[in-house]
Design a protein around this motif. Structure first.
Motif, short mmCIF file in Angstrom:
data_model
loop_
_atom_site.label_atom_id
_atom_site.label_comp_id
_atom_site.label_asym_id
_atom_site.label_seq_id
_atom_site.Cartn_x
_atom_site.Cartn_y
_atom_site.Cartn_z
N PRO A 68 0.82 -1.23 0.00
CA PRO A 68 0.00 0.00 0.00
C PRO A 68 0.85 1.27 0.00
CG PRO A 68 -0.79 -1.57 1.65
CD PRO A 68 0.52 -2.10 1.15
N ARG A 69 2.09 1.16 0.46
CA ARG A 69 2.96 2.33 0.51
C ARG A 69 3.41 2.81 -0.87
NH1 ARG A 69 1.12 0.78 4.96
NH2 ARG A 69 2.32 -1.14 4.73
N VAL A 70 3.27 1.99 -1.90
CA VAL A 70 3.72 2.41 -3.24
C VAL A 70 2.57 2.94 -4.09
CG1 VAL A 70 5.63 0.78 -3.20
CG2 VAL A 70 3.47 0.10 -4.24
N LEU A 71 1.36 3.04 -3.51
CA LEU A 71 0.24 3.58 -4.27
C LEU A 71 0.52 4.99 -4.75
CD1 LEU A 71 -2.86 2.38 -2.18
CD2 LEU A 71 -1.92 1.37 -4.25
N LYS A 72 1.14 5.79 -3.89
CA LYS A 72 1.39 7.19 -4.23
C LYS A 72 2.33 7.31 -5.42
CE LYS A 72 1.48 10.04 -0.88
NZ LYS A 72 1.86 10.82 0.33
N ASN A 73 3.21 6.32 -5.61
CA ASN A 73 4.12 6.39 -6.74
C ASN A 73 3.37 6.38 -8.06
OD1 ASN A 73 5.80 5.16 -4.42
ND2 ASN A 73 7.34 5.73 -5.93
N PHE A 74 2.29 5.59 -8.14
CA PHE A 74 1.51 5.56 -9.37
C PHE A 74 0.57 6.76 -9.45
CE2 PHE A 74 -2.19 4.31 -11.93
CZ PHE A 74 -1.55 3.95 -13.10
N ASP A 102 2.40 9.80 -10.47
CA ASP A 102 3.14 9.66 -11.72
C ASP A 102 2.68 10.73 -12.71
OD1 ASP A 102 4.94 8.08 -13.52
OD2 ASP A 102 3.08 7.90 -14.65
N LYS A 103 3.63 11.40 -13.36
CA LYS A 103 3.30 12.52 -14.24
C LYS A 103 2.45 12.07 -15.43
CE LYS A 103 7.37 15.30 -13.07
NZ LYS A 103 8.60 15.95 -13.58
N VAL A 104 2.73 10.88 -15.95
CA VAL A 104 1.96 10.40 -17.10
C VAL A 104 0.51 10.21 -16.72
CG1 VAL A 104 1.69 8.51 -18.74
CG2 VAL A 104 3.97 9.32 -18.14
N THR A 105 0.26 9.59 -15.57
CA THR A 105 -1.11 9.35 -15.13
C THR A 105 -1.88 10.65 -14.97
OG1 THR A 105 -0.34 7.38 -13.95
CG2 THR A 105 -2.50 8.23 -13.36
N MET A 106 -1.29 11.61 -14.30
CA MET A 106 -1.98 12.87 -14.05
C MET A 106 -2.16 13.68 -15.33
SD MET A 106 -2.89 12.91 -10.96
CE MET A 106 -3.21 11.16 -11.22
N TYR A 151 -0.44 6.08 -24.97
CA TYR A 151 0.74 6.13 -24.13
C TYR A 151 0.42 5.74 -22.69
CZ TYR A 151 5.00 7.92 -21.96
OH TYR A 151 6.17 8.03 -21.25
N PHE A 152 -0.77 6.09 -22.23
CA PHE A 152 -1.19 5.72 -20.87
C PHE A 152 -1.30 4.21 -20.73
CE2 PHE A 152 -4.87 4.69 -18.12
CZ PHE A 152 -4.32 5.05 -16.90
N ILE A 153 -1.87 3.56 -21.73
CA ILE A 153 -1.98 2.09 -21.69
C ILE A 153 -0.60 1.47 -21.64
CG2 ILE A 153 -2.75 0.06 -22.95
CD1 ILE A 153 -5.00 1.69 -21.65
N HIS A 154 0.32 2.00 -22.45
CA HIS A 154 1.70 1.51 -22.43
C HIS A 154 2.34 1.73 -21.05
CE1 HIS A 154 5.91 0.90 -23.52
NE2 HIS A 154 6.17 2.09 -23.02
N ASN A 155 2.10 2.88 -20.46
CA ASN A 155 2.67 3.19 -19.15
C ASN A 155 2.11 2.28 -18.06
OD1 ASN A 155 4.23 5.14 -17.37
ND2 ASN A 155 2.18 5.38 -16.50
N VAL A 156 0.81 1.99 -18.13
CA VAL A 156 0.21 1.08 -17.16
C VAL A 156 0.81 -0.32 -17.30
CG1 VAL A 156 -1.92 -0.09 -16.54
CG2 VAL A 156 -1.93 2.37 -16.91
N ALA A 157 0.95 -0.77 -18.57
CA ALA A 157 1.48 -2.11 -18.80
C ALA A 157 2.90 -2.27 -18.28
CB ALA A 157 1.41 -2.44 -20.30
N SER A 192 9.75 -5.42 -11.96
CA SER A 192 11.13 -4.97 -12.19
C SER A 192 11.17 -3.47 -12.44
CB SER A 192 11.73 -5.73 -13.38
OG SER A 192 10.94 -5.53 -14.54
N ASN A 193 10.20 -2.95 -13.19
CA ASN A 193 10.15 -1.51 -13.43
C ASN A 193 9.81 -0.74 -12.16
OD1 ASN A 193 10.74 -1.77 -16.19
ND2 ASN A 193 8.59 -2.13 -16.69
N LEU A 194 8.87 -1.28 -11.37
CA LEU A 194 8.50 -0.62 -10.12
C LEU A 194 9.69 -0.55 -9.18
CD1 LEU A 194 6.48 0.59 -8.13
CD2 LEU A 194 5.82 -1.74 -7.50
N VAL A 195 10.42 -1.66 -9.05
CA VAL A 195 11.59 -1.69 -8.16
C VAL A 195 12.65 -0.71 -8.65
CG1 VAL A 195 13.48 -3.14 -7.33
CG2 VAL A 195 11.14 -4.02 -7.33
N ALA A 196 12.85 -0.66 -9.97
CA ALA A 196 13.83 0.28 -10.52
C ALA A 196 13.42 1.73 -10.24
CB ALA A 196 13.99 0.05 -12.02
#
Length: 413
Positions: A91-97, A100-104, A152-158, A164-168
């Protein structure tokens, strides 16, 4: 200013609001162009850029309905991703998404496109406009841009839900925290202290916390400017990420001058920690993903090993900031900041992994490899024994024992 920017970065409404305001202004400007100035431009514009009022109303109505549907789909997708983040990662990583600039930006441009279409329809009337207009073409261009952003949003979500991307991304955020501290220490004279520094006799003010919650952000540069201006010594009693209440003494101010320190101008205190200045919380996010991965419900030790390797890469920089206190000096002013202790940081990092991964030799070896990066030999040896004390050695077969022994020999040199 930095505190204000921090609050904007933490909020999810700022970017959509900016896009919406821009779209409203664009709609007003386009309507003014259609009603007042289009007659002067008819001969210079290509014919395909102008449409009749009836056709423009039809096109803008269709775009408005389509963009409202796409906004709903985008919002639903965001909720699905948030559920995935919460259940599988932490739950602590929810804010990262969410932040995210792309999402907003995607959410903002959809809202902006809808606002543009609705406002253009509102002001477009056949009685007041008896010539062709350009609003529909602008709306079509807006819709094409929205479609590109949606792809681009669909690509970003995928990509963002791939662990691995989240950890990076989390590792990059933690490296950003270390870089900001190193920049602060470069700009000001500093000293890492093992004990609380003594202060000469001065008038003392004890200032309580203005709110309760976690210390999310402190404007160190602004505080140093205050100490310089008032020839003061400011001591903070809680580290970044510490939980304070309104009855806690947050700051002690030493100064021979009459001065007041309004903590609301320098401290951001909120209901949850923030990783903007807290390296321990940044590492804790990776730890929680690792613990969720080795839980019996998910049973994904490879993800845990990936997180542990990234933690190991962060440990040298994080431990270099660990001391009892950091003293920053600005000419005649001083600022004392309490830090996370190295032993406490390592215990917070490895205690859960040692407990829940006590029967997986690969998790143990990955943890020992991470400890190998710890600069302090005493701490390295202490926590190597700590990990081994938690591990169930009855699970080790001879080949596992050989691997663990080889790894330990590198650490305990």
């Amino acid at each position: 200013m930095k505190k204000f920017l921090f609050r904007l970065n933490e909020s999810i409404w700022f970017t959509p609001t900016v896009f919406t305001i821009f779209s409203a202004l664009l709609a007003i400007a386009t309507v003014l162009l259609d009603t007042l100035y289009i007659g002067e431009l008819v001969d210079t514009l290509p014919y395909f850029m102008l449409t009749t009022v009836d056709l423009a109303q039809t096109i803008l109505g269709t775009i408005a309905g389509a963009l409202l549907t796409m906004t709903t789909i985008t919002f639903s997708t965001i909720m699905v991703v948030l559920t995935t983040y919460s259940s599988q990662f932490s739950p602590r990583v929810l804010k990262n998404f969410i932040s995210d600039k792309v999402t907003m930006r995607v959410l903002g441009i959809f809202m902006g496109g809808f606002v543009y279409s609705i406002l253009s329809l509102l002001f477009m009337r056949e009685a007041s406009i008896d010539h062709n207009v350009i609003s529909a073409v602008v709306g079509v261009v807006f819709a094409v841009v929205c479609l590109a952003f949606f792809a681009y949003f669909i690509h970003n979500v995928a990509t963002s839900i791939q662990v691995s991307n989240l950890v990076a991304d989390l590792t990059a955020d933690a490296e950003g925290v270390l870089e900001r501290y190193n920049k602060l220490y470069t700009n000001y004279s500093h000293a890492l202290l093992g004990e609380r520094p003594t202060v000469s006799e001065r008038s003392v003010q004890y200032i309580s916390s203005p709110a309760y919650g976690y210390i999310q952000f402190v404007e160190f540069e602004k505080l140093l400017d205050f100490t310089k201006k008032n020839q003061a010594h400011v001591e903070i009693h809680f580290p970044i990420g510490g939980f304070v209440t309104s009855s806690d003494r947050l700051v002690t101010l030493y100064s021979d001058r009459e001065c007041e320190l309004d903590l609301k101008e320098y401290f951001a205190i909120g209901p949850e920690p923030s990783a903007d200045q807290d390296i321990a919380y940044s590492i804790q996010k990776l730890v929680e993903i690792a613990l969720r991965a080795i839980s019996p419900g998910i049973n994904d030790p490879n993800t845990a090993i990936l997180c542990i390797r990234h933690i190991g890469a962060l440990l040298p920089g994080a431990l270099s900031l660990c001391s009892s206190y950091t003293q920053l000096t600005n000419e005649e002013g001083r600022l004392v900041i309490p830090n996370h202790q190295a032993r406490h940081l390592l215990h917070q990092t490895f205690s859960g992994i040692a407990h829940y991964g006590r029967e997986d030799v690969n998790v143990l070896v990955a943890s020992l490899d991470a400890l190998e990066r710890v600069p302090d030999h005493v701490l390295r040896e202490e926590f190597a024994h700590y990990l081994m004390a938690h591990f169930n050695e009855d699970c080790l077969v001879p080949l596992d024992q050989e691997l663990v022994t080889s790894t330990l020999s590198r650490i305990l040199v």
